[in-house]
Design a protein around this motif. Sequence first.
Motif, mmCIF file in Angstrom:
data_model
loop_
_atom_site.group_PDB
_atom_site.id
_atom_site.type_symbol
_atom_site.label_atom_id
_atom_site.label_comp_id
_atom_site.label_asym_id
_atom_site.label_seq_id
_atom_site.Cartn_x
_atom_site.Cartn_y
_atom_site.Cartn_z
ATOM 1 N N LEU A 137 75.448 19.997 3.895
ATOM 2 C CA LEU A 137 74.895 18.731 4.378
ATOM 3 C C LEU A 137 74.183 17.977 3.259
ATOM 4 O O LEU A 137 73.439 18.563 2.473
ATOM 5 C CB LEU A 137 73.895 19.022 5.504
ATOM 6 C CG LEU A 137 73.105 17.839 6.062
ATOM 7 C CD1 LEU A 137 74.000 16.952 6.910
ATOM 8 C CD2 LEU A 137 71.921 18.322 6.885
ATOM 9 N N LEU A 139 77.464 21.540 12.538
ATOM 10 C CA LEU A 139 76.702 22.504 11.728
ATOM 11 C C LEU A 139 76.012 23.547 12.595
ATOM 12 O O LEU A 139 75.472 24.516 12.081
ATOM 13 C CB LEU A 139 75.645 21.767 10.895
ATOM 14 C CG LEU A 139 76.122 21.004 9.668
ATOM 15 C CD1 LEU A 139 75.044 20.047 9.194
ATOM 16 C CD2 LEU A 139 76.488 21.964 8.555
ATOM 17 N N MET A 186 72.706 20.250 -4.528
ATOM 18 C CA MET A 186 72.440 21.376 -3.628
ATOM 19 C C MET A 186 73.630 21.604 -2.687
ATOM 20 O O MET A 186 74.013 22.739 -2.411
ATOM 21 C CB MET A 186 71.168 21.112 -2.816
ATOM 22 C CG MET A 186 70.674 22.325 -2.057
ATOM 23 S SD MET A 186 69.213 21.987 -1.075
ATOM 24 C CE MET A 186 67.954 21.873 -2.323
ATOM 25 N N ILE A 245 73.213 23.143 14.215
ATOM 26 C CA ILE A 245 71.764 23.149 13.994
ATOM 27 C C ILE A 245 71.069 22.274 15.027
ATOM 28 O O ILE A 245 69.983 21.761 14.807
ATOM 29 C CB ILE A 245 71.375 22.697 12.560
ATOM 30 C CG1 ILE A 245 71.983 21.347 12.225
ATOM 31 C CG2 ILE A 245 71.768 23.742 11.551
ATOM 32 C CD1 ILE A 245 71.476 20.759 10.920
ATOM 33 N N ALA A 277 63.620 15.773 3.142
ATOM 34 C CA ALA A 277 64.417 16.995 3.290
ATOM 35 C C ALA A 277 64.026 18.056 2.268
ATOM 36 O O ALA A 277 64.408 19.206 2.387
ATOM 37 C CB ALA A 277 65.898 16.674 3.163
ATOM 38 N N ALA A 308 69.142 28.202 -2.255
ATOM 39 C CA ALA A 308 70.418 27.842 -1.636
ATOM 40 C C ALA A 308 71.576 28.640 -2.234
ATOM 41 O O ALA A 308 72.498 29.030 -1.515
ATOM 42 C CB ALA A 308 70.666 26.339 -1.792
ATOM 43 N N PRO A 363 71.457 15.162 3.344
ATOM 44 C CA PRO A 363 70.647 14.561 4.398
ATOM 45 C C PRO A 363 70.371 13.080 4.150
ATOM 46 O O PRO A 363 70.618 12.544 3.069
ATOM 47 C CB PRO A 363 69.361 15.368 4.326
ATOM 48 C CG PRO A 363 69.261 15.740 2.890
ATOM 49 C CD PRO A 363 70.655 15.916 2.387
ATOM 50 N N ARG A 375 77.433 27.893 7.117
ATOM 51 C CA ARG A 375 76.534 26.754 6.895
ATOM 52 C C ARG A 375 75.882 26.878 5.522
ATOM 53 O O ARG A 375 75.374 27.920 5.167
ATOM 54 C CB ARG A 375 75.482 26.795 7.989
ATOM 55 C CG ARG A 375 74.730 25.559 8.214
ATOM 56 C CD ARG A 375 74.173 25.560 9.618
ATOM 57 N NE ARG A 375 73.160 26.608 9.798
ATOM 58 C CZ ARG A 375 72.896 27.171 10.964
ATOM 59 N NH1 ARG A 375 73.551 26.820 12.039
ATOM 60 N NH2 ARG A 375 71.962 28.090 11.057
ATOM 61 N N GLY A 376 75.905 25.781 4.766
ATOM 62 C CA GLY A 376 75.293 25.830 3.439
ATOM 63 C C GLY A 376 76.198 26.456 2.416
ATOM 64 O O GLY A 376 75.875 26.497 1.233
ATOM 65 N N MET A 419 69.991 16.513 -3.860
ATOM 66 C CA MET A 419 70.577 16.936 -2.588
ATOM 67 C C MET A 419 72.086 17.117 -2.721
ATOM 68 O O MET A 419 72.667 18.027 -2.136
ATOM 69 C CB MET A 419 70.291 15.908 -1.488
ATOM 70 C CG MET A 419 68.833 15.660 -1.168
ATOM 71 S SD MET A 419 67.762 17.091 -1.121
ATOM 72 C CE MET A 419 68.432 18.034 0.214
ATOM 73 N N LYS A 462 75.351 17.417 13.565
ATOM 74 C CA LYS A 462 74.451 18.555 13.753
ATOM 75 C C LYS A 462 75.102 19.591 14.668
ATOM 76 O O LYS A 462 74.870 20.790 14.531
ATOM 77 C CB LYS A 462 73.123 18.103 14.353
ATOM 78 C CG LYS A 462 72.194 17.485 13.327
ATOM 79 C CD LYS A 462 70.905 17.011 13.976
ATOM 80 C CE LYS A 462 70.240 15.952 13.132
ATOM 81 N NZ LYS A 462 69.163 15.282 13.863
#
Lengths: 331, 363
Positions: free
Chosen positions: B129, B77, B202, B79, B137, B151, B131, B123-124, B199, B74
Motif C-alpha cells: 500500500l 488488503l 517502502m 485491513i 502514515a 518492513a 497511503p 500483505r506488505g 512510502m 482496504k
Amino acid sequence: MLYYIVKRLLILPFLLFVFSVIAFLLIQAPPGDFVTSYVAELAASGSSMDQIQIEALRQLYGLDQPVYVQYFKWITRLLQGDLGISLDFQKPIADLIGQRLLLTVILGLATFFFTFAIALPIGIISATRQYSFFDYFFTVFNYIGVATPTFMTALILMWLAFTELGITITGLFSPEYADQPWSFGRVVDLGKHIWLPMVILGLDGTARLARILRANLLDELNKPYMEMARAKGLSEWRLVLKYPVRLAINPLVSSLGWYLPLIFSGSLIVATVLNLPTIGPLLLRSLIGQDMFLAGAIVLSYFGLAVIGTLISDILLAWLDPRIRMEEASK
Amino acid sequence: MFWATACAMPPTPTIDRHTAMTEKNLLTVKNLKTLFVMDEGTSTAVDGVSFTVDQGQVVGIVGESGCGKSVTIKSILRIIQKPGQVVGGEILFRQAGGKNGADGEVIDLAKLDGRGKEMRAIRGNQITLIPQEPMAALSPVHTIGNQLIEAVRLHMDVSKVQAAEIAIKRMAEVGMPNPEERMELYSWELSGGLRQRVMIAMALLCNPRLLIADEPTTAIDVTTQAQVLSLLRDLQENHDLAIIFITHDLGVIAQVADDVVVMYLGRVMESGPVDDIFHNPLHPYTKALLASIPSVHGTTRGPLPAIEGAIPHPFNRPTGCPFHPRCASHIPGTCDRRTPVLVAKNDRQSVSCFLQNDAAEED
C-alpha cells in the motif's frame, strides 16, 4: 540530548533558590518566632530557660536582625550542610530526616514502578478491547481507585489483616530491625513490609494513569500509521506495542513531573495511619509542635524531590520523543 | 454433446467478464461486499464490486468521496477494522510462489483471516500500500530507517544490516537523495514529496506483485504530484508492476491508468479501458463527472457543470439505481425501483445502467 540535560541542570540552582525562599517564609509565617514559642512550650511543661540562653539562641539564628539577614544566615548554614537543630527533638535535623528521607524515596520509587507496572497493561487492554468485559471491569476498578481516599484503603486493609489474618501490618520494619543500622537482613525485612504501603499508595495513581493511557491510546488507535503498519503485515499486538503505545505513553511520562512529587509528599496521611518511618509523619509532628526549622527542612526536601521528579520526567520525555529533543536543540 | 453446444453458442453481452480467471489476471474481485454494522444502522460501504487487474496493468478507481473506493482497497488488503467487515464476494489473487517469479496458486483473500498469518504474509509483501498521507502514515517517533527495516524483516529472513542495504537501494531507486543519511531522519524532517518517496520505497521493498496507491498525490503540491506520478509510471514499467490507483482526480487517471473503474455509493457504475471511458462514456454518472472537468480550451465563461444534488447518506440509500436521484435521464418507474447490475456492453466496457441494457437487474 546532552545539551538538553545540561540546560535542565543549569536551571536547578535557581529553582532551589526560589524554593528555599518559600520554605524560609513558611518558617517565618507563624506569629512570634520559634524561640518564643519554644520558651512558651518549656514554660508550659514546667521548666524554663534563662535569658542568656534565649539571647544566645536568638543570636545564633539572627532573630534580632532583619528577615533577609536571617534568611542569609539560614541558607549559609544550609549550604554548609547544617540544617540546624530540631527544637522539639533537640537533635540535629539532618540526623532526624536523613534515614526517613531515604525510606521516603525508596517507598516512592517502589510505588511509582508498581503504578506503571499495573497501569500500563490495564490501559492497553482497556483501549484495545474497548467496551469489552475487561474494559468495563477496569473502568469500575479505576473509579473505585480514584474515589477511595488512600488512608481509607489503608485503614480497611489494616483492619482486614488484623481481624482475618491476625497480623499487624504497620511500619516498614519488624520491631527487631526498626532501629538497627542497615544490614542484609534489614533490607529483606523492608522488602517484606514495603509491598502493602506501596499497593495502598499506588492504587490511586494506577487508576489515574490507566485512565489517561486508555484515553490517549484510543486516540492513537485510529491514526493512519496503524493502517500502514497493518498493511505492512505487522501482527496486531506487535504493532500496538510498537507504535500507538509508544506515542500514547508520552503524556504519561510528562505526568511524572507531578506524579513523583505527589507520591513523595502525598503519602503524609497514609504514612501516619500506617506509622511509616518516612518524613511525612515527622512533618505533621513538626507542624503541630511549631518546630519550624524541622518543618522548613522537610518542606525544602519535598521541593528537592519535586525538582528531581520533574527533571527525571523531562529527561525521559526527551529520550522517548525525538520531536522534543529537536525542538530543544534548535532553540 | 454439451461442450459442442456451449461452444456453438454466440457470446452473449450479459456474460460477466469477471467470472473466469485467466492466466493474465492477477486480481479478480467478484461481488465484494463490505458492511459497517453500527448502532445507528448498517452502512453498505462496498455493495457488490467486481473488477479485474491484469498483470502489469494500472487500474484506476475513481469516484467522489464516500463512494467506497478506500473501503474497497482496504477490503482487498483485509485491513478493514470493526465495525466493518467483508461479508461476501471473492478476492482472487494469483500469488507468487513459483521459482524465478513464476506464478503460484490463486488464493481467495476474502476467505482468509484478516489478522491471520497467511494474510499477513501476503500483505506488505506481494500486495503493498502507498497511503494517502505519508506524514500521518509514518510514526513520528521512529526513524525512517527503523520503519523501512521493519518492513523488510517482516517478510524476508535477513539481518538488520542486510535489510538496511535493501532499504537504501530502494530509496535510491525512487530518487531519494542521500538515502543513507535519510535513514536516520524522522518523517517530520522530510518534505512532503520526499515523504511520499519513502512510502513508495517502502511499498517496493519486497518486490510486490500488486501495488495499491490510495490517492498518493492528494497531500502533496502539484509540481511534486507530477514527479510522483511519473516515478510510479517508471517503476510500473521497470518492475512490470500491477497498480490499483485510487483517486478522485480524473486528470490523474488519464495520465496513469490503463483501465478505469468508476464507483458511486459502493457500486461500480462503469468500467473499461481509459480511452473508451474518456471518449465514449456510457453511464450518465461518468458523463457528468467528465463534464465537470475544467478545460483550458473552454470557450464559455459560465459556471462549470456540476452534478446536481449530493451523495446520499450511507444509512439512507436510495432504492433502485443508487445514482437515480441525481441522474438527469433516469427512467421513472424503473431506475428508482430496480437495481441495475454491471454487464459487458461491448468487449471493452461494462456498465451498470438501464439506459444501456434494460435486461440488467439484480435478482
